[in-house]
Design a protein around this motif. Structure first.
Motif, mmCIF file in Angstrom:
data_model
loop_
_atom_site.group_PDB
_atom_site.id
_atom_site.type_symbol
_atom_site.label_atom_id
_atom_site.label_comp_id
_atom_site.label_asym_id
_atom_site.label_seq_id
_atom_site.Cartn_x
_atom_site.Cartn_y
_atom_site.Cartn_z
ATOM 1 N N ILE A 255 0.778 -1.263 0.089
ATOM 2 C CA ILE A 255 -0.113 0.106 -0.152
ATOM 3 C C ILE A 255 0.853 1.190 -0.127
ATOM 4 C CG2 ILE A 255 -1.892 1.179 1.091
ATOM 5 C CD1 ILE A 255 -2.354 -1.362 2.731
ATOM 6 N N LYS A 256 0.814 2.180 -0.847
ATOM 7 C CA LYS A 256 1.270 3.332 -1.028
ATOM 8 C C LYS A 256 0.509 4.184 -0.174
ATOM 9 C CE LYS A 256 4.566 1.823 -3.886
ATOM 10 N NZ LYS A 256 5.913 1.791 -3.302
ATOM 11 N N SER A 257 0.957 5.028 0.788
ATOM 12 C CA SER A 257 0.460 6.094 1.621
ATOM 13 C C SER A 257 1.063 7.287 1.475
ATOM 14 C CB SER A 257 0.366 5.298 2.870
ATOM 15 O OG SER A 257 -0.230 6.141 3.917
ATOM 16 N N THR A 258 0.172 8.258 2.302
ATOM 17 C CA THR A 258 0.585 9.625 2.597
ATOM 18 C C THR A 258 1.823 9.841 3.530
ATOM 19 O OG1 THR A 258 -1.375 10.047 3.922
ATOM 20 C CG2 THR A 258 -1.442 10.813 1.565
ATOM 21 N N TRP A 259 1.857 8.523 4.345
ATOM 22 C CA TRP A 259 2.892 8.459 5.395
ATOM 23 C C TRP A 259 3.557 7.292 5.358
ATOM 24 C CZ3 TRP A 259 4.032 5.633 9.619
ATOM 25 C CH2 TRP A 259 4.928 6.234 10.717
ATOM 26 N N GLN A 260 4.982 7.215 5.532
ATOM 27 C CA GLN A 260 5.655 6.344 5.508
ATOM 28 C C GLN A 260 6.638 6.318 6.769
ATOM 29 O OE1 GLN A 260 4.075 4.363 2.636
ATOM 30 N NE2 GLN A 260 5.951 3.288 3.327
ATOM 31 N N ALA A 261 6.820 5.148 7.456
ATOM 32 C CA ALA A 261 7.768 5.163 8.751
ATOM 33 C C ALA A 261 9.207 5.251 8.337
ATOM 34 C CB ALA A 261 7.783 3.786 9.291
ATOM 35 N N SER A 262 10.075 5.753 8.950
ATOM 36 C CA SER A 262 11.557 5.690 8.784
ATOM 37 C C SER A 262 12.301 4.398 8.470
ATOM 38 C CB SER A 262 12.422 6.324 9.829
ATOM 39 O OG SER A 262 11.793 7.639 10.325
ATOM 40 N N ASP A 263 13.304 4.321 7.661
ATOM 41 C CA ASP A 263 13.836 3.213 7.300
ATOM 42 C C ASP A 263 14.358 2.595 8.741
ATOM 43 O OD1 ASP A 263 13.330 3.653 4.938
ATOM 44 O OD2 ASP A 263 15.351 3.907 4.291
ATOM 45 N N LEU A 264 14.544 1.479 8.797
ATOM 46 C CA LEU A 264 15.184 0.386 9.877
ATOM 47 C C LEU A 264 16.916 0.562 9.553
ATOM 48 C CD1 LEU A 264 13.080 -2.399 10.223
ATOM 49 C CD2 LEU A 264 12.738 -0.347 11.470
ATOM 50 N N VAL A 265 17.509 1.104 10.727
ATOM 51 C CA VAL A 265 18.999 1.260 10.413
ATOM 52 C C VAL A 265 19.676 0.257 11.417
ATOM 53 C CG1 VAL A 265 20.949 2.638 10.623
ATOM 54 C CG2 VAL A 265 18.616 3.716 9.649
ATOM 55 N N PHE A 266 20.394 -0.558 11.089
ATOM 56 C CA PHE A 266 21.098 -1.683 11.971
ATOM 57 C C PHE A 266 22.431 -1.172 12.100
ATOM 58 C CE2 PHE A 266 16.938 -3.547 10.868
ATOM 59 C CZ PHE A 266 16.518 -4.081 11.806
ATOM 60 N N THR A 267 23.016 -1.598 13.391
ATOM 61 C CA THR A 267 24.513 -1.569 13.718
ATOM 62 C C THR A 267 24.788 -2.962 14.455
ATOM 63 O OG1 THR A 267 24.123 -0.411 16.078
ATOM 64 C CG2 THR A 267 24.561 0.995 14.036
ATOM 65 N N ALA A 268 25.974 -3.182 14.246
ATOM 66 C CA ALA A 268 26.708 -4.172 15.067
ATOM 67 C C ALA A 268 27.352 -3.434 16.243
ATOM 68 C CB ALA A 268 27.638 -4.906 14.271
ATOM 69 N N SER A 269 26.746 -3.657 17.354
ATOM 70 C CA SER A 269 27.117 -2.886 18.580
ATOM 71 C C SER A 269 27.898 -3.582 19.559
ATOM 72 C CB SER A 269 26.080 -1.973 19.142
ATOM 73 O OG SER A 269 25.599 -1.244 18.193
#
Length: 296
Positions: A255-269
């Motif tokens: 579904i294309k929407s008027t609002w999208q969540a931020s991308d998930l950014v992963f790290t090795a910590s």
């Protein structure tokens, strides 16, 4: 006299500033001052004088600096020798976000077995908030999570990022084209657990836009969220990589929407101290595997 005091001495001498040395060493300016004072007291000599707002080496400081530098080089060589893959062994306590489990974790574990044959992985799958606490408490040696962790005691290495998409069954009653976010939120929304960034973003959206949400269904299991979306129970906000096959096969609709969540950014910590060459080397391997996966 200890290694931290010598390291601090070299960086203050190199940068000419306690403040800059503190930033370089990920510590506070008072801690730097304390280390220098302790070193001077243990040696019985003055190493620095303050002149025109800068710290300059005394004559004795100039004489001792090359010796301190050589000791740091020897320490680096010691660490490098310890980090040779064939010499590393033992158990690594690894925490992993479920998103990684569904993407490149298997590739990564195969590479660990190949490159570090004497290392065993003790695996925990959990949400980022829990893994962050376990890293700080030293209950985990390394974690692949939504990062970076803003904590001076934790080292972060960038891994990969994933876009989140809205998906649902074709049977769910939603219009075609770009769908207003209010329409999506009129359905049950399945997504990440409560103490995660995606869940917080959806919650914040409902307050900012003054939009009512029918039901927000958080879960620690992305597989369960996908199953519920497939069964037509609502709309899933899930990583593209997790649902790409179902979208391409027609089982799910993106579904294309008027609002999208931020991308998930992963790290090795992993914790900076105590020094753990195994965590450092395997974090670097994870970065390589994740980038290869994304470039496919």
């Amino acid at each position: 006299m200890n290694f931290k005091q010598l390291e601090t001495f070299v960086w203050v001498a190199t940068l000419g500033s306690f403040r800059k040395a503190a930033k370089k060493l990920y510590t506070s300016q008072p801690a730097v001052s304390s280390r220098i004072i302790a070193l001077e007291e243990s040696l019985g000599v003055e190493l620095f004088t303050r002149h025109a707002g800068k710290f300059e080496l005394t004559t004795k400081g100039v004489e001792l600096l090359p010796y301190a530098q050589k000791m740091l080089v020897m320490a680096d060589n010691f660490k490098a020798k310890a980090c040779e893959a064939e010499s590393l062994s033992g158990i690594l306590r690894l925490g992993v976000s479920e998103t990684i489990v569904h993407t490149w974790l298997s590739d990564f574990l195969q590479q660990v077995h190949k490159n570090f044959p004497h290392v065993d992985i003790e695996l925990t799958v959990d949400v980022t908030a829990n893994m962050r606490n376990e890293l700080i408490n030293r209950s985990l040696d390394l974690a692949f999570l939504m990062g970076p962790i803003s904590e001076f005691s934790i080292q972060n290495i960038n891994l990969c990022s994933y876009p989140l998409v809205w998906v649902c069954s074709h049977e769910l009653d939603l219009p075609q084209g770009v769908v207003p976010i209010s329409k999506i939120l009129s359905k049950t929304v399945m997504t990440y657990a409560r103490n995660t960034r995606p869940f917080s973003e959806v919650q914040a959206l409902t307050k900012e836009e003054d939009v009512d949400i029918a039901r927000l269904f958080p879960s620690t299991s992305l597989a369960a969220c996908k199953r519920m979306a497939l069964d037509g129970l609502g709309v899933g906000m899930l990583p593209w990589e997790l649902v790409a096959e179902e979208i391409e096969s027609g089982q799910l609709r993106e579904i294309k929407s008027t609002w999208q969540a931020s991308d998930l950014v992963f790290t090795a910590s992993y914790p900076r101290e105590p020094f753990n060459p195994l965590a450092e080397k395997i974090a670097e391997l994870a970065a390589m595997v994740s980038h290869v996966y994304k470039d496919r």
